[in-house]
Design a protein around this motif. Structure first.
Motif, PDB file in Angstrom:
ATOM      1  N   ILE A  67       3.004  -1.201   8.119  1.00  0.00           N
ATOM      2  CA  ILE A  67       2.574   0.167   8.386  1.00  0.00           C
ATOM      3  C   ILE A  67       1.438   0.227   9.403  1.00  0.00           C
ATOM      4  O   ILE A  67       1.415   1.100  10.277  1.00  0.00           O
ATOM      5  CB  ILE A  67       2.115   0.839   7.068  1.00  0.00           C
ATOM      6  CG1 ILE A  67       3.299   0.937   6.098  1.00  0.00           C
ATOM      7  CG2 ILE A  67       1.510   2.213   7.312  1.00  0.00           C
ATOM      8  CD1 ILE A  67       2.897   1.036   4.659  1.00  0.00           C
ATOM      9  N   ALA A  68       0.504  -0.709   9.319  1.00  0.00           N
ATOM     10  CA  ALA A  68      -0.741  -0.564  10.067  1.00  0.00           C
ATOM     11  C   ALA A  68      -1.032  -1.680  11.064  1.00  0.00           C
ATOM     12  O   ALA A  68      -2.098  -1.675  11.672  1.00  0.00           O
ATOM     13  CB  ALA A  68      -1.906  -0.443   9.084  1.00  0.00           C
ATOM     14  N   SER A  69      -0.128  -2.623  11.249  1.00  0.00           N
ATOM     15  CA  SER A  69      -0.337  -3.611  12.304  1.00  0.00           C
ATOM     16  C   SER A  69      -0.128  -2.941  13.658  1.00  0.00           C
ATOM     17  O   SER A  69       0.459  -1.854  13.749  1.00  0.00           O
ATOM     18  CB  SER A  69       0.644  -4.779  12.150  1.00  0.00           C
ATOM     19  OG  SER A  69       1.974  -4.336  12.354  1.00  0.00           O
ATOM     20  N   ALA A  70      -0.608  -3.579  14.709  1.00  0.00           N
ATOM     21  CA  ALA A  70      -0.410  -3.020  16.046  1.00  0.00           C
ATOM     22  C   ALA A  70       1.077  -2.883  16.349  1.00  0.00           C
ATOM     23  O   ALA A  70       1.512  -1.876  16.939  1.00  0.00           O
ATOM     24  CB  ALA A  70      -1.087  -3.912  17.085  1.00  0.00           C
ATOM     25  N   VAL A  75       0.818  -1.215   0.000  1.00  0.00           N
ATOM     26  CA  VAL A  75       0.000   0.000   0.000  1.00  0.00           C
ATOM     27  C   VAL A  75       0.855   1.270   0.000  1.00  0.00           C
ATOM     28  O   VAL A  75       0.341   2.345  -0.287  1.00  0.00           O
ATOM     29  CB  VAL A  75      -0.959   0.019   1.211  1.00  0.00           C
ATOM     30  CG1 VAL A  75      -2.004  -1.086   1.091  1.00  0.00           C
ATOM     31  CG2 VAL A  75      -0.218  -0.090   2.530  1.00  0.00           C
ATOM     32  N   ARG A  76       2.139   1.143   0.341  1.00  0.00           N
ATOM     33  CA  ARG A  76       3.048   2.287   0.340  1.00  0.00           C
ATOM     34  C   ARG A  76       4.368   1.846  -0.290  1.00  0.00           C
ATOM     35  O   ARG A  76       5.276   1.387   0.403  1.00  0.00           O
ATOM     36  CB  ARG A  76       3.300   2.792   1.774  1.00  0.00           C
ATOM     37  CG  ARG A  76       2.063   3.276   2.511  1.00  0.00           C
ATOM     38  CD  ARG A  76       1.543   4.574   1.930  1.00  0.00           C
ATOM     39  NE  ARG A  76       0.385   5.055   2.680  1.00  0.00           N
ATOM     40  CZ  ARG A  76      -0.875   4.734   2.399  1.00  0.00           C
ATOM     41  NH1 ARG A  76      -1.152   3.922   1.382  1.00  0.00           N
ATOM     42  NH2 ARG A  76      -1.875   5.233   3.115  1.00  0.00           N
ATOM     43  N   PRO A  77       4.516   1.965  -1.622  1.00  0.00           N
ATOM     44  CA  PRO A  77       5.728   1.485  -2.284  1.00  0.00           C
ATOM     45  C   PRO A  77       7.023   2.103  -1.765  1.00  0.00           C
ATOM     46  O   PRO A  77       8.106   1.512  -1.914  1.00  0.00           O
ATOM     47  CB  PRO A  77       5.495   1.872  -3.752  1.00  0.00           C
ATOM     48  CG  PRO A  77       4.013   1.942  -3.886  1.00  0.00           C
ATOM     49  CD  PRO A  77       3.512   2.467  -2.571  1.00  0.00           C
ATOM     50  N   ASP A  78       6.911   3.281  -1.143  1.00  0.00           N
ATOM     51  CA  ASP A  78       8.095   3.923  -0.573  1.00  0.00           C
ATOM     52  C   ASP A  78       8.145   3.749   0.946  1.00  0.00           C
ATOM     53  O   ASP A  78       8.883   4.453   1.635  1.00  0.00           O
ATOM     54  CB  ASP A  78       8.116   5.413  -0.919  1.00  0.00           C
ATOM     55  CG  ASP A  78       6.854   6.145  -0.427  1.00  0.00           C
ATOM     56  OD1 ASP A  78       5.896   5.451  -0.016  1.00  0.00           O
ATOM     57  OD2 ASP A  78       6.858   7.388  -0.448  1.00  0.00           O
ATOM     58  N   VAL A 130       8.675  -4.299   0.339  1.00  0.00           N
ATOM     59  CA  VAL A 130       8.668  -2.927   0.852  1.00  0.00           C
ATOM     60  C   VAL A 130       7.254  -2.371   0.793  1.00  0.00           C
ATOM     61  O   VAL A 130       6.572  -2.491  -0.232  1.00  0.00           O
ATOM     62  CB  VAL A 130       9.629  -2.030   0.043  1.00  0.00           C
ATOM     63  CG1 VAL A 130       9.491  -0.567   0.453  1.00  0.00           C
ATOM     64  CG2 VAL A 130      11.063  -2.499   0.221  1.00  0.00           C
ATOM     65  N   GLY A 131       6.800  -1.769   1.901  1.00  0.00           N
ATOM     66  CA  GLY A 131       5.530  -1.050   1.916  1.00  0.00           C
ATOM     67  C   GLY A 131       4.299  -1.894   2.134  1.00  0.00           C
ATOM     68  O   GLY A 131       3.190  -1.460   1.840  1.00  0.00           O
TER      69      GLY A 131
END
Length: 324
Positions: free
Chosen positions: A200-203, A182-185, A194-195
């Motif tokens: 990014i969004a796990s606890a 969801v976030r290639p960078d 990567v991304g």
């Protein structure tokens, strides 16, 4: 480890029946004796102690299952089947735990080993899929035909259920929603990509991100608390988390078109602090997609164990039928 022949179905008994259910995690094993109507008779918890190696974990599972069978008989009950849920890649048809980083399993014929040890029919399932089955049949998704269960904890994984049955995939690896990019960078994920959403969004990722930027450790729950109190850094991180989850849910909606999305796992403990902004963020992204009903999981950390019980009941043809 050698594979044993399947056990014959138990002959009918005058005693009330129960199934033995185990949800095996990296640190603990949640266990229960579950009645055919899906309610618990008895629950236990045991440490997994994965540091001892996979063979020791297998012996723990077998010993705990055997102990639960003894407990059932001591209580005047007839144990009729065993259900086990494990993390990783699971070949449910063959009853093999193919691979698990958490407990070190590689091609372990766990179903056959349980049947050989206890002399009972057994079922083996994936922990998140088992949780999804439980939520779809007797939890927050009850009454829905197409239910997507998303567990957001240390990692992120999902289970699509149709009429209370989970989609497994060709290789037992369906539902790895945490590993869509969801976030290639963005940051590198533990899988090597990567991304990924999980990075990014796990606890775990929420707490890690805050710790890196603030220079002090904080759990995801603490980040939510600080964001609610208006702290700028925590608010920014929480907004980034919600935005990433909404992007992931949009992809899931495009692929699966569920009517209901059940959000569980540790991050779901945030309740409306997560669900209200997540609904709004997802709605803002929808174009041709139908908006799913987004709800919080109802069964908490018992979902995997109850799902294992339902798999065991399925194996002997006595699972409770969900309302439709």
């Amino acid at each position: 480890m050698t594979e044993a022949a399947p056990a014959a179905r138990p002959t009918p008994s005058a005693q009330p029946s129960v199934v033995i259910a185990l949800d095996v995690g990296g640190t603990g094993i949640k266990c229960a004796l579950v009645r055919p109507d899906g309610t618990n008779h008895h629950t236990e918890r045991h440490p997994t102690r994965a540091d001892r190696g996979p063979e020791a974990v297998v012996q723990t599972i077998l010993g705990v299952a055997e102990g639960l069978a003894d407990r059932a008989r001591a209580d005047g009950l007839d144990p009729v089947a065993v259900g086990i849920a494990v993390p990783g890649v699971v070949d449910e048809a063959a009853g093999v735990a193919v691979w698990s980083a958490n407990v070190g399993f590689r091609d372990v014929p766990l179903r056959a080993l349980v049947t050989e040890r206890l002399g009972l029919p057994a079922a083996l399932g994936h922990d998140v899929r088992a949780g999804g089955i439980a939520e779809a049949r007797i939890g927050a998704g009850q009454g829905g035909r197409y239910v997507l269960f998303i567990a957001i904890g240390t990692g992120i994984a999902a289970a699509l259920t149709i009429d209370g049955t989970a989609y497994v995939g060709a290789h037992g690896a369906a539902g790895e929603l945490g590993h869509i990019v969801v976030r290639p960078d963005g940051p590198r994920c533990g899988c090597g990509q990567v991304g990924c959403l999980e990075a990014i969004a796990s606890a775990a990722a929420v707490g890690r991100r805050y710790t890196e930027l603030a220079g002090e450790p904080a759990s995801a729950a603490e980040v939510v608390r600080r964001a609610t109190a208006g702290e700028k850094l925590a608010t920014r991180i929480w907004q980034e988390t919600v935005e990433a989850l909404a992007d992931g849910l949009l992809i899931a909606q495009a692929l699966y078109d569920p009517a209901v999305v059940v959000v569980g796992g540790g991050l779901a403990e945030a309740g409306d602090e997560l669900l209200v902004p997540l609904r709004a963020a997802l709605r803002a992204r929808l174009t041709f997609h139908r908006e799913p009903e987004l709800v919080r999981a109802a069964l908490g950390d018992e979902a995997g164990c109850l799902g294992a019980a339902l798999l065991a009941l399925d194996a002997i043809g006595t699972a409770p039928i969900p309302d439709r």
